[in-house]
Design a protein around this motif. Structure first.
Motif, PDB file in Angstrom:
ATOM      1  N   GLY A   1       0.796  -1.213   0.000  1.00 30.10           N
ATOM      2  CA  GLY A   1       0.000   0.000   0.000  1.00 30.10           C
ATOM      3  C   GLY A   1       0.830   1.265   0.000  1.00 30.10           C
ATOM      4  N   SER A   2       1.619   1.483   1.043  1.00 29.53           N
ATOM      5  CA  SER A   2       2.418   2.698   1.122  1.00 29.53           C
ATOM      6  C   SER A   2       3.890   2.325   1.244  1.00 29.53           C
ATOM      7  CB  SER A   2       1.984   3.539   2.314  1.00 29.53           C
ATOM      8  OG  SER A   2       2.269   2.852   3.511  1.00 29.53           O
ATOM      9  N   PHE A   3       4.717   3.290   0.893  1.00 29.12           N
ATOM     10  CA  PHE A   3       6.147   3.051   0.959  1.00 29.12           C
ATOM     11  C   PHE A   3       6.669   3.374   2.351  1.00 29.12           C
ATOM     12  CE2 PHE A   3       5.498   3.960  -3.588  1.00 29.12           C
ATOM     13  CZ  PHE A   3       6.035   2.799  -4.112  1.00 29.12           C
ATOM     14  N   SER A   4       7.676   2.638   2.788  1.00 32.45           N
ATOM     15  CA  SER A   4       8.274   2.902   4.086  1.00 32.45           C
ATOM     16  C   SER A   4       9.319   4.009   3.953  1.00 32.45           C
ATOM     17  CB  SER A   4       8.926   1.628   4.639  1.00 32.45           C
ATOM     18  OG  SER A   4      10.062   1.306   3.863  1.00 32.45           O
ATOM     19  N   ILE A   5       9.866   4.418   5.065  1.00 32.89           N
ATOM     20  CA  ILE A   5      10.881   5.469   5.070  1.00 32.89           C
ATOM     21  C   ILE A   5      12.122   5.030   4.303  1.00 32.89           C
ATOM     22  CG2 ILE A   5      11.888   4.758   7.281  1.00 32.89           C
ATOM     23  CD1 ILE A   5      11.473   8.372   6.145  1.00 32.89           C
ATOM     24  N   TRP A   6      12.421   3.740   4.331  1.00 31.83           N
ATOM     25  CA  TRP A   6      13.611   3.244   3.617  1.00 31.83           C
ATOM     26  C   TRP A   6      13.442   3.368   2.113  1.00 31.83           C
ATOM     27  CZ3 TRP A   6      17.682   3.244   6.329  1.00 31.83           C
ATOM     28  CH2 TRP A   6      17.623   3.000   7.690  1.00 31.83           C
ATOM     29  N   HIS A   7      12.249   3.141   1.610  1.00 35.03           N
ATOM     30  CA  HIS A   7      12.000   3.316   0.178  1.00 35.03           C
ATOM     31  C   HIS A   7      12.238   4.761  -0.238  1.00 35.03           C
ATOM     32  CE1 HIS A   7       9.565  -0.442   0.690  1.00 35.03           C
ATOM     33  NE2 HIS A   7      10.203  -0.728  -0.434  1.00 35.03           N
ATOM     34  N   TRP A   8      11.720   5.711   0.558  1.00 28.63           N
ATOM     35  CA  TRP A   8      11.880   7.126   0.240  1.00 28.63           C
ATOM     36  C   TRP A   8      13.341   7.560   0.335  1.00 28.63           C
ATOM     37  CZ3 TRP A   8       8.403   8.921  -2.646  1.00 28.63           C
ATOM     38  CH2 TRP A   8       7.080   8.564  -2.502  1.00 28.63           C
ATOM     39  N   LEU A   9      14.081   7.020   1.298  1.00 29.41           N
ATOM     40  CA  LEU A   9      15.505   7.354   1.414  1.00 29.41           C
ATOM     41  C   LEU A   9      16.292   6.848   0.209  1.00 29.41           C
ATOM     42  CD1 LEU A   9      16.194   6.770   5.211  1.00 29.41           C
ATOM     43  CD2 LEU A   9      16.142   8.940   3.975  1.00 29.41           C
ATOM     44  N   ILE A  10      15.974   5.657  -0.249  1.00 25.04           N
ATOM     45  CA  ILE A  10      16.658   5.112  -1.430  1.00 25.04           C
ATOM     46  C   ILE A  10      16.333   5.963  -2.655  1.00 25.04           C
ATOM     47  CG2 ILE A  10      16.732   3.135  -3.011  1.00 25.04           C
ATOM     48  CD1 ILE A  10      16.357   1.356  -0.501  1.00 25.04           C
ATOM     49  N   VAL A  11      15.091   6.366  -2.829  1.00 22.04           N
ATOM     50  CA  VAL A  11      14.707   7.217  -3.950  1.00 22.04           C
ATOM     51  C   VAL A  11      15.435   8.553  -3.869  1.00 22.04           C
ATOM     52  CG1 VAL A  11      12.774   8.509  -4.953  1.00 22.04           C
ATOM     53  CG2 VAL A  11      12.480   6.113  -4.312  1.00 22.04           C
ATOM     54  N   LEU A  12      15.526   9.119  -2.669  1.00 25.15           N
ATOM     55  CA  LEU A  12      16.224  10.385  -2.479  1.00 25.15           C
ATOM     56  C   LEU A  12      17.702  10.274  -2.841  1.00 25.15           C
ATOM     57  CD1 LEU A  12      16.061  13.312  -1.482  1.00 25.15           C
ATOM     58  CD2 LEU A  12      16.606  12.454   0.796  1.00 25.15           C
ATOM     59  N   VAL A  13      18.342   9.204  -2.448  1.00 22.34           N
ATOM     60  CA  VAL A  13      19.760   8.999  -2.770  1.00 22.34           C
ATOM     61  C   VAL A  13      19.947   8.854  -4.271  1.00 22.34           C
ATOM     62  CG1 VAL A  13      21.672   7.347  -2.543  1.00 22.34           C
ATOM     63  CG2 VAL A  13      20.387   8.049  -0.528  1.00 22.34           C
ATOM     64  N   ILE A  14      19.075   8.128  -4.928  1.00 26.72           N
ATOM     65  CA  ILE A  14      19.188   7.935  -6.382  1.00 26.72           C
ATOM     66  C   ILE A  14      18.990   9.270  -7.102  1.00 26.72           C
ATOM     67  CG2 ILE A  14      18.086   6.864  -8.383  1.00 26.72           C
ATOM     68  CD1 ILE A  14      17.577   4.410  -6.585  1.00 26.72           C
ATOM     69  N   VAL A  15      18.011  10.047  -6.677  1.00 27.01           N
ATOM     70  CA  VAL A  15      17.775  11.350  -7.301  1.00 27.01           C
ATOM     71  C   VAL A  15      18.984  12.261  -7.079  1.00 27.01           C
ATOM     72  CG1 VAL A  15      16.359  13.441  -7.137  1.00 27.01           C
ATOM     73  CG2 VAL A  15      15.272  11.201  -7.242  1.00 27.01           C
ATOM     74  N   ALA A  16      19.561  12.235  -5.877  1.00 25.77           N
ATOM     75  CA  ALA A  16      20.736  13.064  -5.585  1.00 25.77           C
ATOM     76  C   ALA A  16      21.924  12.634  -6.431  1.00 25.77           C
ATOM     77  CB  ALA A  16      21.085  12.993  -4.099  1.00 25.77           C
ATOM     78  N   LEU A  17      22.080  11.341  -6.662  1.00 25.66           N
ATOM     79  CA  LEU A  17      23.182  10.859  -7.502  1.00 25.66           C
ATOM     80  C   LEU A  17      22.986  11.256  -8.961  1.00 25.66           C
ATOM     81  CD1 LEU A  17      23.796   7.295  -6.029  1.00 25.66           C
ATOM     82  CD2 LEU A  17      25.302   9.289  -5.862  1.00 25.66           C
ATOM     83  N   ILE A  18      21.767  11.212  -9.434  1.00 30.64           N
ATOM     84  CA  ILE A  18      21.503  11.528 -10.838  1.00 30.64           C
ATOM     85  C   ILE A  18      21.639  13.023 -11.096  1.00 30.64           C
ATOM     86  CG2 ILE A  18      19.709  11.573 -12.614  1.00 30.64           C
ATOM     87  CD1 ILE A  18      18.702   8.906 -11.498  1.00 30.64           C
ATOM     88  N   PHE A  19      20.980  13.848 -10.286  1.00 31.95           N
ATOM     89  CA  PHE A  19      20.937  15.277 -10.545  1.00 31.95           C
ATOM     90  C   PHE A  19      22.015  16.068  -9.820  1.00 31.95           C
ATOM     91  CE2 PHE A  19      16.494  13.984 -11.312  1.00 31.95           C
ATOM     92  CZ  PHE A  19      16.403  14.378 -12.630  1.00 31.95           C
ATOM     93  N   GLY A  20      22.481  15.589  -8.710  1.00 33.28           N
ATOM     94  CA  GLY A  20      23.444  16.334  -7.916  1.00 33.28           C
ATOM     95  C   GLY A  20      22.735  17.287  -6.976  1.00 33.28           C
ATOM     96  N   THR A  21      23.337  17.557  -5.839  1.00 31.14           N
ATOM     97  CA  THR A  21      22.677  18.380  -4.830  1.00 31.14           C
ATOM     98  C   THR A  21      22.563  19.832  -5.259  1.00 31.14           C
ATOM     99  OG1 THR A  21      24.798  18.678  -3.708  1.00 31.14           O
ATOM    100  CG2 THR A  21      23.393  16.887  -2.934  1.00 31.14           C
TER     101      THR A  21
END
Length: 82
Positions: free
Chosen positions: A2-22
């Motif tokens: 149903g919903s994503f856990s905090i770990w899912h959101w952290l992994i997505v955040l890390v991937i976005v930061a790696l792709i786009f840069g901070t």
């Protein structure tokens, strides 16, 4: 599933930061914040007094006409036949 856990959101955040840069993410955030601020300022009545703008009230229509503003009104012709 149903919903994503905090770990899912952290992994997505890390991937976005790696792709786009901070730096790019920070720039996008600043641009978005500036756009929201500009939108809010654009929605304010430019002729309202400071006290009226803070209270969220608009000037009365008679006051707006009396201040020599152009009023855009769509006039309709009356037909002479009844």
């Amino acid at each position: 599933m149903g919903s994503f856990s905090i770990w899912h959101w952290l992994i997505v955040l890390v991937i976005v930061a790696l792709i786009f840069g901070t730096k790019k993410i920070r720039n996008i955030g600043a641009d978005l914040g500036g756009a929201v601020k500009g939108f809010k300022e654009g929605m304010k009545d430019p002729n309202a007094k400071e006290g009226d703008a803070a209270a969220g009230t608009e000037a009365a229509p008679a006051q707006r006409v009396a201040s020599n503003e152009t009023v855009d009104v769509q006039a309709k012709e009356k037909s002479s036949t009844h």
